[in-house]
Write a protein that holds these residues in place. Structure first.
Motif, mmCIF file in Angstrom:
data_model
loop_
_atom_site.group_PDB
_atom_site.id
_atom_site.type_symbol
_atom_site.label_atom_id
_atom_site.label_comp_id
_atom_site.label_asym_id
_atom_site.label_seq_id
_atom_site.Cartn_x
_atom_site.Cartn_y
_atom_site.Cartn_z
ATOM 1 N N THR A 1 -3.333 -4.068 7.696
ATOM 2 C CA THR A 1 -2.277 -3.324 7.596
ATOM 3 C C THR A 1 -1.126 -3.208 8.704
ATOM 4 O O THR A 1 -1.210 -3.220 9.579
ATOM 5 C CB THR A 1 -2.280 -1.920 6.841
ATOM 6 O OG1 THR A 1 -3.815 -2.552 5.591
ATOM 7 C CG2 THR A 1 -1.371 -1.472 5.693
ATOM 8 N N ARG B 1 -0.416 -5.178 3.260
ATOM 9 C CA ARG B 1 -1.540 -5.543 3.533
ATOM 10 C C ARG B 1 -1.712 -7.230 3.853
ATOM 11 O O ARG B 1 -0.581 -7.467 2.843
ATOM 12 C CB ARG B 1 -2.522 -4.723 2.092
ATOM 13 C CG ARG B 1 -2.268 -3.522 2.421
ATOM 14 C CD ARG B 1 -3.371 -3.191 1.000
ATOM 15 N NE ARG B 1 -3.867 -4.220 0.533
ATOM 16 C CZ ARG B 1 -5.193 -3.524 0.365
ATOM 17 N NH1 ARG B 1 -6.029 -2.463 1.367
ATOM 18 N NH2 ARG B 1 -6.523 -4.524 -0.275
ATOM 19 N N ARG C 1 0.496 -0.834 0.108
ATOM 20 C CA ARG C 1 -0.199 -0.530 -0.301
ATOM 21 C C ARG C 1 1.240 1.678 -0.461
ATOM 22 O O ARG C 1 1.474 1.246 0.834
ATOM 23 C CB ARG C 1 -0.795 0.033 1.111
ATOM 24 C CG ARG C 1 -1.305 1.373 1.883
ATOM 25 C CD ARG C 1 -2.122 1.311 3.294
ATOM 26 N NE ARG C 1 -1.865 2.296 3.302
ATOM 27 C CZ ARG C 1 -2.870 3.096 4.451
ATOM 28 N NH1 ARG C 1 -3.334 2.306 5.675
ATOM 29 N NH2 ARG C 1 -2.812 3.755 5.014
#
Length: 157
Positions: free
Chosen positions: A136, A113, A98
């Motif tokens: 996350t 993630r 991410r």
């Protein structure tokens, strides 16, 4: 900053095109997702069980922001799936990355993630619905978070 966002969008687009060439037998799905984040969703299949899926959202203006994630996901066996009247529902899991940039704070967050979700493939329409939760780990701050999204994709091939 706008140049960085433009270059990142270009790289993201090129990665989708390259995945399309590899996964063309099963198609490329493009659509939308809401919640975490709200934006464009894509999915490119490698085979019946594995795919690359991700999302993109951005705002270019007085306040610029950019969010992108891309995940390698594995779907459960078709034998362990839920057959419904108009399609099939399968669970999936995976891992990915991410990237999140915010112009207000001038912060860039990078994270790992671990998406867990369910995917509903329609039988007669080249489309799917999905719901996922993605724990996350943010690398720079070493912080934990949770994203969730609900979305749909229409398959072009």
């Amino acid at each position: 900053m706008k140049k960085i966002i433009s270059i990142t969008i270009l790289c993201f687009s090129l990665s989708i095109i390259s995945e399309t060439a590899y996964a063309q037998n099963d198609g490329l799905g493009l659509g939308a997702m809401i919640n975490g984040p709200t934006g464009i969703s894509y999915k490119a299949w490698f085979n019946d069980d594995m795919a690359i899926a991700g999302g993109l959202t951005f705002n270019i203006g007085d306040i610029s922001s950019f969010y992108m994630h891309s995940d390698f996901i594995v779907h459960g066996d078709r034998d362990g799936s839920f057959d419904l009247e108009s399609g099939i529902m399968r669970l999936y899991y995976g891992f990915g990355a991410r990237l999140d940039y915010n112009d207000i704070t001038n912060d860039t967050e990078v994270g790992i993630r671990f998406p867990l979700g369910t995917n509903y493939d329609f039988e007669d329409v080249p489309a799917d619905l999905f719901f996922e939760l993605a724990p996350t780990i943010l690398i720079v701050d070493f912080n934990f978070g949770l994203n969730g999204a609900l979305g749909f994709r229409y398959y072009l091939n």
